[in-house]
Design a protein around this motif. Sequence first.
Motif, PDB file in Angstrom:
ATOM      1  N   ASN A 144       0.841  -1.203   0.000  1.00 32.97           N
ATOM      2  CA  ASN A 144       0.000   0.000   0.000  1.00 32.97           C
ATOM      3  C   ASN A 144       0.875   1.251   0.000  1.00 32.97           C
ATOM      4  OD1 ASN A 144       0.793   0.536   2.684  1.00 32.97           O
ATOM      5  ND2 ASN A 144      -0.893  -0.694   3.480  1.00 32.97           N
ATOM      6  N   ASN A 145       0.211   2.402   0.062  1.00 31.67           N
ATOM      7  CA  ASN A 145       0.913   3.692   0.019  1.00 31.67           C
ATOM      8  C   ASN A 145       1.073   4.307   1.401  1.00 31.67           C
ATOM      9  OD1 ASN A 145       1.341   3.883  -2.814  1.00 31.67           O
ATOM     10  ND2 ASN A 145      -0.812   4.418  -3.090  1.00 31.67           N
ATOM     11  N   GLU A 146       1.208   3.504   2.429  1.00 38.28           N
ATOM     12  CA  GLU A 146       1.341   4.022   3.791  1.00 38.28           C
ATOM     13  C   GLU A 146       2.617   4.857   3.936  1.00 38.28           C
ATOM     14  OE1 GLU A 146      -0.718   3.811   6.243  1.00 38.28           O
ATOM     15  OE2 GLU A 146      -2.093   2.197   5.692  1.00 38.28           O
ATOM     16  N   GLN A 147       2.500   5.953   4.703  1.00 43.12           N
ATOM     17  CA  GLN A 147       3.673   6.728   5.078  1.00 43.12           C
ATOM     18  C   GLN A 147       4.397   5.979   6.198  1.00 43.12           C
ATOM     19  OE1 GLN A 147       4.612   9.776   3.613  1.00 43.12           O
ATOM     20  NE2 GLN A 147       3.032   9.204   2.145  1.00 43.12           N
ATOM     21  N   ALA A 148       5.687   5.748   6.033  1.00 40.50           N
ATOM     22  CA  ALA A 148       6.417   4.924   6.998  1.00 40.50           C
ATOM     23  C   ALA A 148       7.767   5.564   7.323  1.00 40.50           C
ATOM     24  CB  ALA A 148       6.611   3.518   6.458  1.00 40.50           C
ATOM     25  N   GLN A 149       7.729   6.798   7.809  1.00 36.46           N
ATOM     26  CA  GLN A 149       8.972   7.471   8.156  1.00 36.46           C
ATOM     27  C   GLN A 149       9.574   6.902   9.442  1.00 36.46           C
ATOM     28  OE1 GLN A 149       8.044  11.645   8.157  1.00 36.46           O
ATOM     29  NE2 GLN A 149       8.122  11.783   5.929  1.00 36.46           N
ATOM     30  N   ALA A 150       8.721   6.443  10.341  1.00 38.87           N
ATOM     31  CA  ALA A 150       9.179   5.756  11.551  1.00 38.87           C
ATOM     32  C   ALA A 150       8.284   4.543  11.746  1.00 38.87           C
ATOM     33  CB  ALA A 150       9.104   6.685  12.768  1.00 38.87           C
ATOM     34  N   PHE A 151       8.871   3.422  12.176  1.00 35.03           N
ATOM     35  CA  PHE A 151       8.091   2.189  12.254  1.00 35.03           C
ATOM     36  C   PHE A 151       8.849   1.154  13.066  1.00 35.03           C
ATOM     37  CE2 PHE A 151      10.719   2.244   8.483  1.00 35.03           C
ATOM     38  CZ  PHE A 151      11.438   1.064   8.611  1.00 35.03           C
ATOM     39  N   THR A 152       8.134   0.051  13.383  1.00 34.50           N
ATOM     40  CA  THR A 152       8.740  -1.096  14.066  1.00 34.50           C
ATOM     41  C   THR A 152       8.393  -2.354  13.295  1.00 34.50           C
ATOM     42  OG1 THR A 152       8.590  -0.067  16.246  1.00 34.50           O
ATOM     43  CG2 THR A 152       8.801  -2.456  16.194  1.00 34.50           C
TER      44      THR A 152
END
Length: 365
Positions: A144-152
């Motif tokens: 998908n087009n999720e924004q993922a600048q910070a993640f786990t």
Amino acid sequence: MANFNAYDFLKKYEADECTPEEQAIIEETYIDAQVTPQDLLEMEPDLNDLRLRLSKIPNKPRRINWPLNILLTAAAIAIIGTATTLLFKKAAPAPIQFATDIYPGGNRATLTLQNGKTIQLSDTKSGIIIDASKLTYNDGTFINNEQAQAFTVSTPRGGTYQVQLPDGSSVWLNASSSITYNPALKGQEQYRSVKLSGEAYFEVAKDKNHPFVVTTDKQRVEVLGTHFNVSAYNDDLSVSTTLLEGSVKVAPLTTTGVSKEIILKPNQQSEFDANGITVHAVYADDVIDWKNGSFSFASESLESIMKKISRWYDVEVVYTDKQVGDKPFSGAISKYEKVSQVLCLLEATGEVKFKINGRKITVMK
């Protein structure tokens, strides 16, 4: 190293044409001096020691990588002192105490985004590519087009997964591990920052202006662009960092902050425990055999081996005699065998016995 010229050497580094040993030297110089390689180009008169340091690089012995089918069909057992050395082979059908068997782990992980949304990653894929605008699996399949600048990204017991970070670095997570990525600002410098729990192998994209930092509960590792492994499980007594290529700076964390830093070179491993930090030589390729689908042990205690088995097969391990856990074993076997195959091969030494009951393995003398 005839006709050595420090300027040419540094230009070779800038062009990413150095050997791992040469890269380690220049990055160690960078870390020590806290300047960029470009700054070093302007310091040529002060780099006369590079000729001497490079001339001392040893010719590394070649390591024979035997084909897997040879390793799995050959067997040798030798006892030297108290150490048991075992070259694993294909096991016979499991005996009655292994009537119930347990399959190995696989590709399992969960992605948690900064907004709290979780995505259960496909167990038919082996990795995910994350950038600021979209998510895809490493075979190109769109998520998908999720924004993922910070993640786990987290793996359960019995899970492993590969992650390509937004900066282009790649991370392989071992079972029961997690990384939290956050390109946060710290002071006046911008760091690429990862928080690690468990074990991971890193291939860091080179970026001399933005050091890559891995923190655990007990230590901090800083690199520019290199390959290394960090094992920091909460139930282990020590944190180990193993370098394959380039150079890394390792610093234990204390209640007062970062303590004295050390520099690792290829085929060195640091161990940090209650007694402090030590450095010793290792075959770094053996340390990351878990990433390549194998269990590999070199004079490793049975207790340590059984912890790895417990995490990968998602089983409980109990002992009828704690002393048996101190026995050292060496050997290798595919991680994708059923657990009975691994246990039978350990039993072949005559030093230990096992019993499987449901998801519990009993270790006996």
